[in-house]
Write an enzyme that holds these catalytic residues in place. Structure first.
Site, PDB file in Angstrom:
ATOM      1  N   ASP A  12      13.557  39.147   1.167  1.00 25.03           N
ATOM      2  CA  ASP A  12      14.084  40.065   0.160  1.00 25.03           C
ATOM      3  C   ASP A  12      13.633  41.474   0.514  1.00 25.03           C
ATOM      4  OD1 ASP A  12      15.497  40.855  -2.035  1.00 25.03           O
ATOM      5  OD2 ASP A  12      14.034  40.198  -3.514  1.00 25.03           O
ATOM      6  N   GLU A  53      16.552  44.908   2.623  1.00 24.38           N
ATOM      7  CA  GLU A  53      16.861  43.480   2.701  1.00 24.38           C
ATOM      8  C   GLU A  53      17.009  43.030   4.151  1.00 24.38           C
ATOM      9  OE1 GLU A  53      19.201  43.295  -1.606  1.00 24.38           O
ATOM     10  OE2 GLU A  53      20.294  43.693   0.258  1.00 24.38           O
ATOM     11  N   ASP A  84      18.820  36.398  -1.844  1.00 22.91           N
ATOM     12  CA  ASP A  84      19.646  36.687  -3.008  1.00 22.91           C
ATOM     13  C   ASP A  84      20.564  37.875  -2.774  1.00 22.91           C
ATOM     14  OD1 ASP A  84      18.239  39.136  -3.706  1.00 22.91           O
ATOM     15  OD2 ASP A  84      16.669  37.898  -4.551  1.00 22.91           O
ATOM     16  N   ASP A 133      10.572  38.245  -3.310  1.00 26.73           N
ATOM     17  CA  ASP A 133      10.689  39.427  -4.168  1.00 26.73           C
ATOM     18  C   ASP A 133       9.310  39.985  -4.511  1.00 26.73           C
ATOM     19  OD1 ASP A 133      12.246  41.151  -6.222  1.00 26.73           O
ATOM     20  OD2 ASP A 133      10.751  40.117  -7.440  1.00 26.73           O
ATOM     21  N   HIS A 203      25.631  59.330 -26.443  1.00 25.58           N
ATOM     22  CA  HIS A 203      25.463  59.684 -27.854  1.00 25.58           C
ATOM     23  C   HIS A 203      26.533  60.673 -28.307  1.00 25.58           C
ATOM     24  CE1 HIS A 203      23.990  63.693 -26.797  1.00 25.58           C
ATOM     25  NE2 HIS A 203      23.301  63.104 -25.833  1.00 25.58           N
ATOM     26  N   GLU A 279      16.690  61.013 -21.706  1.00 22.69           N
ATOM     27  CA  GLU A 279      17.313  62.028 -20.851  1.00 22.69           C
ATOM     28  C   GLU A 279      16.260  62.708 -19.985  1.00 22.69           C
ATOM     29  OE1 GLU A 279      19.425  63.131 -18.930  1.00 22.69           O
ATOM     30  OE2 GLU A 279      21.050  63.775 -20.267  1.00 22.69           O
TER      31      GLU A 279
END
Length: 400
Positions: A12, A53, A84, A133, A203, A279
């Protein structure tokens, strides 16, 4: 005569920002006992997920090669690679073309480590690739501390399942109807299940929105205006009519919490706060227009426009910093809400960042997207790590 010596490689790679600080992990497993034969992990600096990867794959194949005797040993091996990353698996299996210039040399190098006939590939879900991982994350954590990954200190394999692993026959070993013979085509694609679908709602308007003033997480934290409350109500009605939203997550800032609250009240759901969705902190630029910033802080603005690593004046956040925390928040949400549809109420920069990362687009793509107040964008995240952008800046619900 004894058959070939068999190995399983799980590999991974990851990038915190894509591109960003990256590392890989790989483990070689004895398929008969499930025991670990070798581990490898390394921090590789600034790179993309796909590059990391491929680097993990290379490390795993090289680890196998180091376990074999010189001479004919490599030809007598049967190696089954499990990852994966659907991209790496499909490209190395020869079913997908390799187009990206950064990946072509890595794929060619991987193909040359062992004889091609000795290696088979299998895609597995992320949760079944936890060992590799965790090695990759250990390497990235070490890189953040400025030290190399330490195999002796690794805990990645402590809860790895030590069970025998079935190794498919290499290509050509089975008959045309042999279930071990790889099948190519759409019908053989793995069933990835329902994706985690993030419905990204910006928003509603505040008093600063129509004036296009910088409004981040370091300013006054304004509330929705009357127009913004009306937009939130329209969004709530639209989501109630669709009936697809199962969870609601919001930025901690008030304009998002108010927007999310309007939808939650209509749907009868609770709102969970995710701090990573806030933000950008625009520092000294908070509350100013673009023109005012250009007049007062022209050199800083030019640097900010030119590089994602440049921060706004006054200890604001760079886009690179924002991308890292947004990516971390995304990963938490995708893991928590696998197979579910989640309304994510957040801001311009986080939404654009999520879209950019899903597309694998460069940082400058942030300046090439338009996001209206209370607009809806959608990204689906699959179990193999791939993402699909399904909608961008939809405001049709505001027309009624």
């Amino acid at each position: 005569m004894a058959g070939p010596r068999r190995f399983v490689v799980e590999a991974d790679g990851g990038s915190r920002g894509n591109p960003g600080p990256a590392g890989y992990g790989a483990v070689v497993i004895d398929p008969d006992t499930g025991g670990t034969l070798a581990e490898a992990a390394e921090y590789i600096g600034f790179a993309t997920n796909n590059v990391a990867e491929y680097r993990g794959l290379l490390a795993g194949l090289r680890a196998v090669r180091s376990l074999l005797p010189d001479g004919a040993g490599a030809a007598d091996a049967a190696v089954h690679v499990r990852m994966d990353s659907k991209l790496v698996v499909e490209q190395m299996s020869g079913r997908w073309k390799i187009k990206h210039p950064d990946l072509k040399p890595l794929a060619a190098e991987a193909a040359g480590v062992l004889p091609g006939a000795a290696v088979t590939y299998e895609w597995i879900p992320r949760e079944r690739n936890r060992y590799a991982d965790r090695l990759a994350n250990e390497a990235m954590d070490a890189g953040r501390r400025g030290v190399p990954w330490d195999a002796a200190a690794s805990t990645a394999g402590l809860d790895a399942p030590h069970t025998p692993v079935t190794v498919p026959a290499p290509p050509g070993a089975g008959s045309p109807t042999d279930p071990l013979t790889p099948q190519v085509g759409w019908g053989s694609a793995p069933d990835l299940g329902a994706p985690a679908t993030l419905v990204l709602l910006r928003h509603g308007e505040t008093a600063l929105t129509p004036q296009k003033r910088f409004s981040g997480s370091g300013g006054t934290d304004p509330v929705l205006s009357a127009a913004g409350r009306d937009q939130a109500a329209h969004a709530a009605a639209a989501f109630a009519a669709r009936g697809t939203v199962q969870e609601i997550v919001s930025s901690p800032l008030r304009r998002c919490r108010e927007t999310a609250g309007a939808v939650a009240d209509r749907l009868g759901l609770e709102v969970r706060i995710e701090d990573g969705l806030r933000e950008t902190d625009f520092g000294a630029w908070e509350g100013l227009t673009f023109g005012e910033v250009k007049e007062r802080y022209g050199a800083d603005l030019d640097a900010w426009l030119a590089s994602p690593d440049a921060a706004p004046t006054g200890a604001g956040e760079s886009f690179a910093e924002v991308a890292r925390r947004v990516a971390d928040a995304r990963d938490r949400l995708v893991a928590r809400y696998a197979g579910r549809t989640v309304l994510v109420v957040t801001h311009v920069t986080p939404i654009k960042t999520l879209v950019r990362l899903a597309l694998g687009a460069p940082p400058e793509a942030l300046f090439r997207m338009e996001l209206s107040a209370a607009s809806v964008s959608t990204v689906a995240y699959y179990a193999d790590g791939n993402a699909s952008v399904r909608l961008l800046n939809d405001t049709s619900h505001l027309a009624g």
